[in-house]
Scaffold this motif. Structure first.
Motif, PDB file in Angstrom:
ATOM      1  N   TRP A 209       0.869  -1.189   0.000  1.00 39.41           N
ATOM      2  CA  TRP A 209       0.000   0.000   0.000  1.00 39.41           C
ATOM      3  C   TRP A 209       0.901   1.233   0.000  1.00 39.41           C
ATOM      4  O   TRP A 209       1.803   1.339   0.826  1.00 39.41           O
ATOM      5  CB  TRP A 209      -0.886  -0.013   1.246  1.00 39.41           C
ATOM      6  N   HIS A 239      -5.133   5.295   6.432  1.00 36.89           N
ATOM      7  CA  HIS A 239      -4.269   5.017   5.286  1.00 36.89           C
ATOM      8  C   HIS A 239      -2.808   5.275   5.656  1.00 36.89           C
ATOM      9  O   HIS A 239      -1.909   4.716   5.057  1.00 36.89           O
ATOM     10  CB  HIS A 239      -4.688   5.855   4.081  1.00 36.89           C
ATOM     11  N   CYS A 270      -9.776   8.573  -2.195  1.00 37.35           N
ATOM     12  CA  CYS A 270      -8.456   8.000  -1.911  1.00 37.35           C
ATOM     13  C   CYS A 270      -7.518   8.187  -3.107  1.00 37.35           C
ATOM     14  O   CYS A 270      -7.881   7.916  -4.240  1.00 37.35           O
ATOM     15  CB  CYS A 270      -8.587   6.513  -1.580  1.00 37.35           C
ATOM     16  N   ARG A 271      -6.281   8.654  -2.812  1.00 40.49           N
ATOM     17  CA  ARG A 271      -5.288   8.847  -3.874  1.00 40.49           C
ATOM     18  C   ARG A 271      -4.151   7.835  -3.765  1.00 40.49           C
ATOM     19  O   ARG A 271      -3.143   7.948  -4.443  1.00 40.49           O
ATOM     20  CB  ARG A 271      -4.714  10.271  -3.789  1.00 40.49           C
ATOM     21  N   CYS A 272      -4.309   6.864  -2.864  1.00 37.05           N
ATOM     22  CA  CYS A 272      -3.244   5.882  -2.665  1.00 37.05           C
ATOM     23  C   CYS A 272      -3.124   4.956  -3.883  1.00 37.05           C
ATOM     24  O   CYS A 272      -4.070   4.833  -4.654  1.00 37.05           O
ATOM     25  CB  CYS A 272      -3.527   5.047  -1.419  1.00 37.05           C
TER      26      CYS A 272
HETATM   27 ZN   LIG Z   1      -5.797   6.625   0.454  1.00 40.91          ZN
END
Ligand SMILES: [Zn+2]
Length: 304
Positions: A209, A239, A270-272
């Motif tokens: 992640w 996160h 979410c930008r992960c």
């Molecule tokens: Zn995220």
């Protein structure tokens, strides 16, 4: 390569400058998509303003019902436009995603490139486009349904016209924030689904992640310390705490405050991203270079 597991990873943080540029282009697709959707929201605000201008001191339910009908029709009228917007976003992301994998497979080699190109992504692209059309056309329709509800309750609630008008205009304004959320969430989800399909196609067991490593990573550093501490736990889907942890494609971790589970980029706002772990392919002379490129500090291995 991690000698204990026989897997190599794609390390986004150490990726080539070229790969980073391609990644930035994915964000550009999000920005363009958001701009278009905010334009749509602005049109809704203007329509509401024009329709409500003629409202006198007493609520006229007929004006509200007209506005609701107008917004519903607008939802139908924009369908072809929504299709073009959806195609553009999905196409942009897919193109950049393909470039990114080609760039990555240069480092991994071992004929993996052909495998990646053969991944079955056609159905995903089609589904992503259909989802977008539904979401885009729902923006005016949801406002229409609330306005319609207000028209009905105004018949017996005795609400003041000016208060009601203000409320409707404010509601129309909130669709701009919704437009931003849709653009971010949907772009990231498209990246995720393409990554997952290609990764699984080449036998990837999972990923590390990766957050965008800034203050906005949830929980945001802009929250009060009390709220931050409450949300910065694995049970609440922090996160920050997921950064660098390994997950199988079959087991998405908790990523939302209500126990929602998703892969990186699979939950709202979410930008992960997933740093894909690919299986170790038969060695050739490119291997040594790739091993060195993908080696991780010992500390990361503990999380596996
Ligand atoms: Zn995220």
């Amino acid at each position: 390569m991690d000698k204990t597991t026989g897997f190599v990873t794609f390390d986004a943080k150490r990726a080539s400058v070229k790969e980073r540029l391609i990644y930035d282009q994915v964000r550009k697709a999000e920005v363009i998509y958001a701009q278009r959707l905010r334009g749509l929201s602005q049109r809704i605000v203007t329509m509401a303003y024009d329709a409500l201008k003629s409202m006198g001191p007493v609520v006229d339910p007929a004006i509200l019902i007209n506005l609701a009908e107008l917004l519903n029709k607008y939802g139908d009228v924009i369908t072809p436009w929504a299709k073009i917007m959806a195609q553009k976003m999905v196409h942009d992301v897919a193109l950049r995603d393909t470039r990114m994998w080609i760039e990555r497979s240069k480092n991994i080699a071992w004929g993996i490139r052909q495998e990646i190109e053969n991944a079955p992504i056609g159905d995903i692209l089609k589904q992503r486009m259909e989802d977008q059309i539904g979401l885009i056309t729902s923006i005016p329709r949801e406002v229409a349904s609330q306005v319609h509800q207000m028209a009905i309750t105004s018949l017996y609630s005795g609400a003041r016209a000016d208060v009601l008008v203000k409320h409707i205009l404010a509601m129309a304004e909130t669709t701009k924030a919704r437009a931003n959320t849709i653009a971010r969430t949907e772009t990231s989800r498209t990246v995720l689904e393409l990554t997952k399909a290609r990764a699984e196609h080449i036998g990837s067991p999972g990923y590390l992640w990766r957050t965008s490593s800034d203050e906005d990573v949830r929980p945001s550093l802009f929250l009060s310390p009390k709220t931050f501490n409450k949300l910065n736990t694995r049970a609440k889907g922090s996160h920050r705490l997921l950064e660098g942890t390994f997950h199988k494609w079959s087991e998405p971790p908790i990523s939302g405050p209500n126990g929602e589970r998703s892969h990186p980029g699979g939950i709202y706002n979410c930008r992960c991203v997933a740093e894909v772990i690919v299986p170790h392919f038969p060695p050739d002379k490119l291997q040594a270079q790739s091993w060195q490129w993908s080696q991780r500090p010992k500390s990361h291995l503990n999380a596996w």
